[in-house]
Design an enzyme around this catalytic site. Structure first.
Site, PDB file in Angstrom:
ATOM      1  N   TYR A 170      -9.717  -6.700  12.644  1.00 54.68           N
ATOM      2  CA  TYR A 170      -9.057  -6.201  11.439  1.00 54.68           C
ATOM      3  C   TYR A 170      -9.062  -7.252  10.342  1.00 54.68           C
ATOM      4  O   TYR A 170      -8.845  -8.442  10.579  1.00 54.68           O
ATOM      5  CB  TYR A 170      -7.603  -5.801  11.736  1.00 54.68           C
ATOM      6  CG  TYR A 170      -6.874  -5.308  10.499  1.00 54.68           C
ATOM      7  CD1 TYR A 170      -6.939  -3.977  10.131  1.00 54.68           C
ATOM      8  CD2 TYR A 170      -6.190  -6.198   9.670  1.00 54.68           C
ATOM      9  CE1 TYR A 170      -6.317  -3.515   8.969  1.00 54.68           C
ATOM     10  CE2 TYR A 170      -5.570  -5.750   8.505  1.00 54.68           C
ATOM     11  CZ  TYR A 170      -5.645  -4.408   8.170  1.00 54.68           C
ATOM     12  OH  TYR A 170      -5.032  -3.961   7.018  1.00 54.68           O
ATOM     13  N   SER A 177     -13.560  26.020 -27.656  1.00 56.75           N
ATOM     14  CA  SER A 177     -13.693  24.740 -28.355  1.00 56.75           C
ATOM     15  C   SER A 177     -12.580  24.660 -29.386  1.00 56.75           C
ATOM     16  O   SER A 177     -12.123  25.678 -29.910  1.00 56.75           O
ATOM     17  CB  SER A 177     -15.059  24.691 -29.031  1.00 56.75           C
ATOM     18  OG  SER A 177     -15.011  23.864 -30.172  1.00 56.75           O
ATOM     19  N   ASN A 235      -2.365  -2.499  13.137  1.00 57.16           N
ATOM     20  CA  ASN A 235      -3.817  -2.316  13.063  1.00 57.16           C
ATOM     21  C   ASN A 235      -4.279  -1.075  13.837  1.00 57.16           C
ATOM     22  O   ASN A 235      -5.062  -0.282  13.326  1.00 57.16           O
ATOM     23  CB  ASN A 235      -4.533  -3.565  13.587  1.00 57.16           C
ATOM     24  CG  ASN A 235      -4.200  -4.796  12.761  1.00 57.16           C
ATOM     25  OD1 ASN A 235      -3.591  -4.660  11.694  1.00 57.16           O
ATOM     26  ND2 ASN A 235      -4.578  -5.972  13.238  1.00 57.16           N
ATOM     27  N   GLU A 265     -18.876  22.191 -15.021  1.00 54.42           N
ATOM     28  CA  GLU A 265     -19.133  20.861 -15.589  1.00 54.42           C
ATOM     29  C   GLU A 265     -18.259  19.809 -14.918  1.00 54.42           C
ATOM     30  O   GLU A 265     -18.708  18.694 -14.619  1.00 54.42           O
ATOM     31  CB  GLU A 265     -18.863  20.865 -17.095  1.00 54.42           C
ATOM     32  CG  GLU A 265     -19.935  21.592 -17.888  1.00 54.42           C
ATOM     33  CD  GLU A 265     -19.600  21.657 -19.364  1.00 54.42           C
ATOM     34  OE1 GLU A 265     -20.442  21.268 -20.172  1.00 54.42           O
ATOM     35  OE2 GLU A 265     -18.491  22.087 -19.723  1.00 54.42           O
ATOM     36  N   SER A 275       0.825  -1.213   0.000  1.00 56.36           N
ATOM     37  CA  SER A 275       0.000   0.000   0.000  1.00 56.36           C
ATOM     38  C   SER A 275       0.855   1.257   0.000  1.00 56.36           C
ATOM     39  O   SER A 275       0.331   2.369   0.001  1.00 56.36           O
ATOM     40  CB  SER A 275      -0.938  -0.003   1.208  1.00 56.36           C
ATOM     41  OG  SER A 275      -0.207  -0.172   2.407  1.00 56.36           O
ATOM     42  N   HIS A 285     -40.012  23.439 -11.085  1.00 54.73           N
ATOM     43  CA  HIS A 285     -40.101  22.580 -12.288  1.00 54.73           C
ATOM     44  C   HIS A 285     -39.323  23.180 -13.463  1.00 54.73           C
ATOM     45  O   HIS A 285     -39.653  22.923 -14.617  1.00 54.73           O
ATOM     46  CB  HIS A 285     -41.560  22.357 -12.711  1.00 54.73           C
ATOM     47  CG  HIS A 285     -42.464  21.967 -11.591  1.00 54.73           C
ATOM     48  ND1 HIS A 285     -42.695  20.652 -11.236  1.00 54.73           N
ATOM     49  CD2 HIS A 285     -43.177  22.712 -10.721  1.00 54.73           C
ATOM     50  CE1 HIS A 285     -43.530  20.622 -10.205  1.00 54.73           C
ATOM     51  NE2 HIS A 285     -43.835  21.860  -9.866  1.00 54.73           N
ATOM     52  N   ASN A 308     -16.866  27.654 -23.031  1.00 53.71           N
ATOM     53  CA  ASN A 308     -17.483  26.548 -22.300  1.00 53.71           C
ATOM     54  C   ASN A 308     -17.321  26.644 -20.785  1.00 53.71           C
ATOM     55  O   ASN A 308     -16.261  27.049 -20.310  1.00 53.71           O
ATOM     56  CB  ASN A 308     -16.888  25.218 -22.788  1.00 53.71           C
ATOM     57  CG  ASN A 308     -17.228  24.941 -24.243  1.00 53.71           C
ATOM     58  OD1 ASN A 308     -18.292  25.339 -24.717  1.00 53.71           O
ATOM     59  ND2 ASN A 308     -16.320  24.289 -24.949  1.00 53.71           N
ATOM     60  N   LYS A 329     -17.373  29.465 -29.360  1.00 53.92           N
ATOM     61  CA  LYS A 329     -17.781  28.915 -28.068  1.00 53.92           C
ATOM     62  C   LYS A 329     -16.928  29.310 -26.875  1.00 53.92           C
ATOM     63  O   LYS A 329     -15.736  29.521 -26.980  1.00 53.92           O
ATOM     64  CB  LYS A 329     -17.825  27.379 -28.142  1.00 53.92           C
ATOM     65  CG  LYS A 329     -18.959  26.908 -29.029  1.00 53.92           C
ATOM     66  CD  LYS A 329     -19.271  25.466 -28.786  1.00 53.92           C
ATOM     67  CE  LYS A 329     -19.912  25.273 -27.443  1.00 53.92           C
ATOM     68  NZ  LYS A 329     -20.027  23.861 -27.118  1.00 53.92           N
TER      69      LYS A 329
HETATM   70  N1  ARG Z   1      -1.311  -1.371   5.257  1.00 53.90           N
HETATM   71  C1  ARG Z   1      -2.225  -1.891   6.185  1.00 53.90           C
HETATM   72  C2  ARG Z   1      -3.593  -1.200   6.044  1.00 53.90           C
HETATM   73  O1  ARG Z   1      -3.637  -0.225   5.403  1.00 53.90           O
HETATM   74  C3  ARG Z   1      -1.725  -1.688   7.565  1.00 53.90           C
HETATM   75  C4  ARG Z   1      -2.285  -2.622   8.556  1.00 53.90           C
HETATM   76  C5  ARG Z   1      -1.821  -3.993   8.259  1.00 53.90           C
HETATM   77  N2  ARG Z   1      -2.195  -4.909   9.257  1.00 53.90           N
HETATM   78  C6  ARG Z   1      -2.136  -6.240   9.113  1.00 53.90           C
HETATM   79  N3  ARG Z   1      -2.567  -6.961  10.074  1.00 53.90           N
HETATM   80  N4  ARG Z   1      -1.700  -6.778   7.984  1.00 53.90           N
HETATM   81  O2  ARG Z   1      -4.587  -1.625   6.558  1.00 53.90           O
END
Ligand code: ARG
Length: 473
Positions: free
Chosen positions: A330, A290, A123, A303, A36, A169, A298, A296
């Site tokens: 978790y 455009s 966690n 938008e 991540s 409306h 825009n 034009k």
């Molecule tokens: N990268 C993990 C998350 O975003 C961190 C926590 C990971 N915990 C675990 N028990 N693998 O949730």
């Protein structure tokens, strides 16, 4: 599963990350899939701050020595500086931001770094980081909302007596003060501002010390760490603490409502800028041309805002679905909360910024066209009925009579103001010469002086109330 980091060669994505229990390294594709760091690097400063509070708590409770505590805090601070200067850019071999920081810390302070994760799990750590991040972003979004509200007030203030057709409306209904129309958005943004403040209370609760799921065997002081991080309280149940994402869902609800409001305003700007309405012109600084049609201009900004609303609603939906089947506590699914949250935050902030600029300096109201618009239709028909009702004719009867008048006018290509006094009198003896004044647009608007209405006195009052609300915060 979540303890004891082993030393690993930097840059090797297949290096072992976990305990000696594991015999072989992760498959490179699985390492990439699992990582991540590509997005949770966004949390790095909060991760560092959270870890510093944790280290201080460990020292204070005697779980580690004061010297170790100081080294950890200083080492973490060094990582913050390295990151700010662009010198610390962990790759996917670090898996996530938490491992990346801990590993760098150990490089900087040596074996002491390995003590940081005592009495903690990723966690509760990631939950802490996410809340600290969101708490900051909510503050930023709330001040952006305030800025936008100020712009609305500034424009409303000089347009109390500027009239604009009011619609139901999308049919012309009754004219209103332009200030009244703008202040309707002020009210929506006020609710957004307050809502975020209420959510903030639940964002600002600390899960730190909940451990992996069940708490810890160490004599930690969760309240001390929470106070260090300016949390208002701590989670009372460790299972809930590590797996709760209600605060993120609540934020996404609030973010979605902000986008609903911005998108409605956008839709009006798009309509108003069209040749069909012609109520505003967009300035060159906030419009684009455009590539093929040279005539034009825009309305790209509104938008895009209207379009981006969908992203945020999508993230809310994704998060609800993400959570609905999760057993306690978790689960790695929770890693998926971050991109939804980060993208929503970025989208809302960018849209607020762009819309504030658009409304402040990117458009001009075409006052001639507006004046024309409110005097060339039948949006004063209710006022004719009200005129008769005020003179003793039952409203429903008056309503029917005016319906007939409108029909006759339409057939003859006339407006109500074009009828002669004889014609009025022929319709009903109660009509007098003051009927002309009663149906003049300015008067029609001024007369709607009921509380919260568009009457100028009411609008001036509303402006004062709006200003004092801003002054309060
Ligand atoms: N990268 C993990 C998350 O975003 C961190 C926590 C990971 N915990 C675990 N028990 N693998 O949730």
């Amino acid at each position: 599963m979540d303890t004891e980091l082993t030393q690993q060669p930097a840059g090797d994505p297949t290096a072992k990350t976990w305990s000696q229990r594991f015999e072989s390294a992760l498959h490179p594709a699985i390492a990439r899939f699992n990582a991540s760091i590509g997005f949770d690097i966004e949390l790095i400063e909060y991760d560092i701050t959270g870890s510093q509070a944790h280290a201080k708590m460990l020292a204070r409770t005697g779980i580690i020595s004061p010297e170790d505590g100081e080294q950890l805090v200083a080492g973490l601070e060094q990582i913050r500086q390295e990151y700010r200067q662009g010198q610390f850019q962990p790759g996917i071999d670090a898996e996530d931001v938490h491992f990346a920081v801990e590993r760098r810390l150990t490089e900087i302070v040596g074996d002491v770094g390995k003590k940081l994760h005592t009495a903690r799990s990723r966690n509760d750590q990631v939950g802490t980081d996410t809340r600290l991040y969101l708490r900051d972003r909510i503050d930023q979004i709330r001040s952006q909302l305030r800025e936008f509200q100020t712009v609305l007030i500034d424009i409303a203030e000089v347009n109390v007596e500027t009239l604009i057709p009011g619609y139901t409306h999308l049919q012309r209904a009754q004219p209103v003060s332009l200030a009244h129309h703008l202040l309707a958005y002020f009210e929506m943004l006020q609710r957004d501002y307050e809502r975020l403040g209420e959510i903030q209370k639940r964002v600002n609760i600390s899960p730190l010390g909940c451990g992996a799921l069940a708490g810890t065997t160490f004599p930690i002081d969760r309240h001390y760490a929470a106070k260090e991080l300016h949390f208002d309280g701590v989670y009372g149940n460790s299972l809930d603490g590590v797996s709760d994402r209600d605060f993120a869902i609540e934020f996404l609800c609030a973010a979605s409502l902000i986008m609903v409001h911005l998108s409605r305003l956008s839709e009006e700007m798009i309509l108003w800028a069209s040749q069909e309405f012609g109520f505003i012109t967009l300035k060159d600084s906030c419009a684009t041309g455009s590539s093929i049609m040279p005539q034009k201009k825009n309305p790209d900004v509104p938008e895009l805002v209207r379009g981006k609303a969908g992203r945020v609603f999508g993230h809310l939906q994704a998060m609800l679905v993400l959570m609905k089947g999760l057993p306690l506590a978790y689960n790695k699914d929770l890693q998926e909360d971050k991109e939804a949250l980060f993208d929503s935050v970025k989208t809302v902030k960018a849209c607020l910024e762009a819309m504030t600029i658009l409304i402040r300096e990117g458009l001009e109201f075409k006052t001639d066209r507006l004046r024309e618009a409110v005097s060339e239709d039948f949006s004063n028909a209710t006022d004719v009925a009200d005129y008769l009702a005020a003179r003793g004719v039952p409203f429903r009867e008056a309503y029917n009579l005016v319906g007939k008048v409108v029909k006759t006018c339409l057939a003859g290509g006339k407006l109500l103001k074009d009828l002669t006094l004889e014609e009025w009198k022929a319709l009903h003896p109660s009509f007098e010469v003051d009927i002309y004044e009663a149906i003049a647009p300015q008067r029609v608007v001024a007369a709607r002086n009921s509380y919260g209405g568009t009457g100028f006195d009411q609008v001036n009052q509303a402006l004062q109330t709006a200003k004092s609300r801003l002054a309060l915060s």
